[in-house]
Structures are given as structure tokens and as C-alpha cells.
Enzyme design. Sequence first.
Site, PDB file in Angstrom:
ATOM      1  N   PRO A  40       0.831  -1.214   0.000  1.00 31.57           N
ATOM      2  CA  PRO A  40       0.000   0.000   0.000  1.00 31.57           C
ATOM      3  C   PRO A  40       0.863   1.261   0.000  1.00 31.57           C
ATOM      4  CG  PRO A  40      -0.800  -1.576   1.628  1.00 31.57           C
ATOM      5  CD  PRO A  40       0.525  -2.088   1.148  1.00 31.57           C
ATOM      6  N   ASP A  52      15.489   0.384   6.507  1.00 31.94           N
ATOM      7  CA  ASP A  52      14.549  -0.319   5.637  1.00 31.94           C
ATOM      8  C   ASP A  52      15.277  -1.158   4.601  1.00 31.94           C
ATOM      9  OD1 ASP A  52      13.056   1.416   7.088  1.00 31.94           O
ATOM     10  OD2 ASP A  52      12.242   2.532   5.388  1.00 31.94           O
TER      11      ASP A  52
END
Length: 366
Positions: A126, A179
Site C-alpha cells: 500500500p 529499511d
Amino acid sequence: MDPNPKPAISGKDNGVFEHRSFARIGFLGNPSDVYFGRTISFTIGNFWAWAKLEPSDHLLIKPHPFHDLVQFDSLDNLVYRLENDGYYGGVRLLMAICKVFRNYCKENGIQLHDKNFTLSYDTNIPRQTGLSGSSAIVSAALSCLLDFYNVRQSIRIEVRPNLILNAEKELGIVAGLQDRVAQVYGGGLVHMDFSKEHMDKVGYGIYTIMDINLLPPLHLIYAENPSDSGKVHSTVRRRWLDGDEFIISSMAEIAKLAEEGRTALLKKDYSNLKELMNRNFDLRRSMFGDECLGAMNIEMVEVARKIGAAAKFTGSGGAVVVFCPEGPSQVKLLEEECRKSGFIVEPVKLVPTRLSSSDIKTLSKT
């Protein structure tokens, strides 16, 4: 996208390479990765990006039929898409990693053959949910390039997150290494130490893989309307660089939470883990302020805390990771509260580390 995707690598014999890179949850210590801190992070099997590289006569970066849309039903439709999804798709990400990869190889004497390829991508992560969707696309594409040029053993795994981050920096994306490390390591639980001394010396952190099974059952909350995860660090970073004592001490405390969290996980001290997760969010909130974090993002955390669960951002906003220490009955309460508030909630799907034998060989001994 296929809900049961293919293995990370396929089609080696015909020169076609396909790789996936999963969405990431910053579990503890974020956002101290941008401030020489420590974090614990992991990727999840709920969402992923996918890249495919196949030989071709000309080098082609293939636009995605939805994310790189250039044809619209009307002017109003065009404006609606831009206002909701922005101006950027994934093509720029693929082009940036190609540039950074080629320049790194050239600067480090790594020979590349002169064959061309077509590079394409897809993603079900998303948008703007703080699940590291952009870097997942870049990470998957980098894996394809490593295999196509057969240089996987020439570029150490610790260095690869830097290449991904540099590609994103080319595009003005504000981020840290956390990340990219989690995604390059391909699953599993990773403890990361970004101490300034080590970063200044070698350019990357100290990354330690932990057993993913140390984690308790977790849940993910996110909203369908996006949050801006690209501007969240800006004011705090400026204050940190200016020597603001409150920011410096708060960021150091957040980094310490990752160390305490590692101990809690190893001991399976989940009651302490709950407190650490909540403290992580409280410290972030005190530094960034409610206006910067956004009302909806804060509401997601408060929905979880309302029923006694622990909650914090997965990244910079848009999604929240939740721990329900009381088990299934508390999860049911969480699901009901999320339904009332219009949020999506689902169990976190853990994935083990997916490092290949050739990747493991590149791990430094230092």
C-alpha cells in the site's frame, strides 16, 4: 498480483531473473537509524514488490500499467490520480538503481558485460503506509541486476542497502538505511547498529540476524488514505544537527530501546516488550509533534492502546505494528475497534531470512 508468488529467483537457464522484496516493519529504535542509533527491523510476507529482468536487444525500463499511468479518462481523472498518488511511479526508481549500480561497479573495478535487458516491476505494498514500498521496488530490481551481471559475490551484502539508499537519494527521497538493510537481508529479524564510529569507518552499520521466531504474534493496522512519509524527519533532523539537547537525548533513548528490545526478545520477556514499543512511539511523538505525525496516524496507535495493546509506527506513519499481550480475546477487541474506526487490521506474516549461499559468502567477518 499473484497471492502465491513464485520463488525469489526463477528462469536462470534462459537468462530471466525474478525477485521479490517484502514490506518492512521498523520494530524498535526507529527513526534513530538516521541519527547513528540502533534499530530492530524485519520484513513481512503480507506485501511485497516484484521485479523481472529479461534479456532484450535494447535496454528498456518498462512502465507499470497502473503505477506509471499516462493515459486517463479525463482531465478530472488525471488530477484525481495526481492528488491521490502523486506524480511518481516506479520507473524512476528502476532507472535510479540502474545508474547507481553501474557507477558503483565502474568505480570499484567490477566488470559488466554489454548485454541489454528489459526491467519491469509490480507491487502490492500500500502506498504511503510507512512499509517501505519504494525501497522494496529498488531492492528487487537490484537483486535482478546482481544476477544478470553475475556480480552477486562481488558486492557484499552489507554494501547493497547503501546502493538502494543512494538510488532513492537521487530522487530526493528522505530515508535511512534501516529499511534497505531489512529488505536486502530478505526476511528474518535484523538488529542494526549504526554507531558513528563504524559508519564513518566503513560506510555501513553492524547487522546481526536474529531468530524471527523470537517475535510474539503481531498485527498490522493501516489506513487506505496515505500519509506523507517523506517529510517526517525534516524538522527534527535540523534541530539534531543544530545540537538541540532534547532531540539528541530523546534520539539516544530511542536507540537504547533497540538494545533493551533485543534482550527482551532473547528472554521472551514480552511484558517488557510492550512497554518498549509504547515508549518508542511516545518519544517519537514528543519530538515530532502531533501536527507532523498526523491525526489519523495517531488515531491508529490510540485505537490499539485503547484495548491495552502496544502500538507504534512501522515507519514514518501510515501503518502501525501492534502487540496484543493478552492473546486472541484482545485481538478480537482490536479488530472491532479498527472496524469502527475504518482501519484495516491483519496478522503480521513473518518470513525467515532468504539469504542465498552466495549472499552469505559476501558477509564481512568484521
